[in-house]
Design an enzyme around this catalytic site. Sequence first.
Site, PDB file in Angstrom:
ATOM      1  N   LYS A  75       0.785  -1.226   0.000  1.00 54.06           N
ATOM      2  CA  LYS A  75       0.000   0.000   0.000  1.00 54.06           C
ATOM      3  C   LYS A  75       0.825   1.288   0.000  1.00 54.06           C
ATOM      4  O   LYS A  75       0.383   2.329  -0.494  1.00 54.06           O
ATOM      5  CB  LYS A  75      -0.937   0.012   1.212  1.00 54.06           C
ATOM      6  CG  LYS A  75      -2.143  -0.894   1.084  1.00 54.06           C
ATOM      7  CD  LYS A  75      -3.231  -0.239   0.260  1.00 54.06           C
ATOM      8  CE  LYS A  75      -4.549  -0.964   0.365  1.00 54.06           C
ATOM      9  NZ  LYS A  75      -5.619  -0.274  -0.370  1.00 54.06           N
ATOM     10  N   ASP A 122      -7.867  -0.068   6.915  1.00 54.77           N
ATOM     11  CA  ASP A 122      -7.933  -1.282   7.723  1.00 54.77           C
ATOM     12  C   ASP A 122      -6.570  -1.582   8.324  1.00 54.77           C
ATOM     13  O   ASP A 122      -6.435  -2.459   9.168  1.00 54.77           O
ATOM     14  CB  ASP A 122      -8.360  -2.480   6.869  1.00 54.77           C
ATOM     15  CG  ASP A 122      -7.257  -2.896   5.912  1.00 54.77           C
ATOM     16  OD1 ASP A 122      -6.508  -3.832   6.234  1.00 54.77           O
ATOM     17  OD2 ASP A 122      -7.108  -2.268   4.847  1.00 54.77           O
TER      18      ASP A 122
END
Length: 412
Positions: A75, A122
């Site tokens: 990410k 998350d």
Amino acid sequence: MEKTYNIVINENVGSKASLDFIDEKTVNTAASFHESFPDYEVTPLVRLSNLAEQFGVKDIFVKDESYRFGLNAFKVLGGSFAIGKYIAQKLGLSIEELPFEKMISDEIREQLGEITFVTATDGNHGRGVAWTANQLKQGCVVIMPDGSALERRDNIRALGAECDIMDGLNYDDCVRLANQYAEEKGWVMVQDTAWEGYEEIPTWIIQGYATLAKEANEQLKEAGLKPSHIFVQAGVGSFATGVTGYFSSVYEGDEKPFITVVEPEAANCNYITAKANDGEIHNVTGSLDTIMAGLACGEPVTVGWPVLNSYADAFMSVPDTAAARGMRILGNPLKDDKRVISGESGAATMGVVSEVLQREDLADIKEKLKLDENSVILLISTEGDTDFAHYRQVVWDGYYTNEGDYKYTIQR
């Protein structure tokens, strides 16, 4: 317990949404930015030859993103590039003029002043944004949905960010709260979810994600191969857009790999949008309760959906047991195949491929996906064991096993 495998074959492939924002030239720019990072290394592309033989296909490759910048997930590629583009734009520079060393310099910080970056996550995206903010010596606030792993929260806090898990809020609720904070406090929101009026930063994040697609393509070329099939997981769909857009740009027409987008059945917003095929975006609401925490998103990314709608060949909605099976397969390789430590979201596609290639009752899906003995399959393990306790519960203790009956449907 009933578990379902649902598939939509995309009739819109060939409608040709623009790939200008995710073409090879643009992705090369993002990759050059990432290559300027002192810790940059190309992540491994693991060849699972014995597994491919077991499954009756030509080859299976897994891009292992657990090695990315020591952050155990891919990410950071999106968040860092988006922040780099934001800073460059704010200072009137091009991103080519802002390599990592210059971006984090005191000179740039003095020009920028104090900035606080805010995001919902998350875990993996927030950690990447927090890491980048830490390097810049800037503030960062991260909001996590109810049920998020404490380990992921603590990893973000260790980078100096404020981070809290919000009771009763799902991922999309947290995105809205982060946006509210940004508007009220003058913070900069770094999110891959897009909506009207907030599409520039999500576009930059998609471009950043595509660095790994470029790496994988070059690694396959070194092996003298190109993928015939790519399975890519989706939350909002930004990562899937980066991979789909890049490979559709460099391989046109019949050369383009058959691309399948995989989502958890509890958060399958891209699947239901493809199934409706009515020109509208369709959201999933509620708790989005899935072990695939990184994919627990209910609203497709608006800037990415046209690319997926034009270039993804199939969309699949799959049970949590698929991810758990993928984790076990990757963590227990055959013969001299290399082990891959993959978390719930990272292993989802491996689980799907294993089921489709092995289960006789899924033979129709295998046929729809055009999988056969000549298939060269590319998967991306997007994360390692970012929730170590849960990883052990699945891999050691057998959580989410394949007991019970399966049902599947083929749409269109």
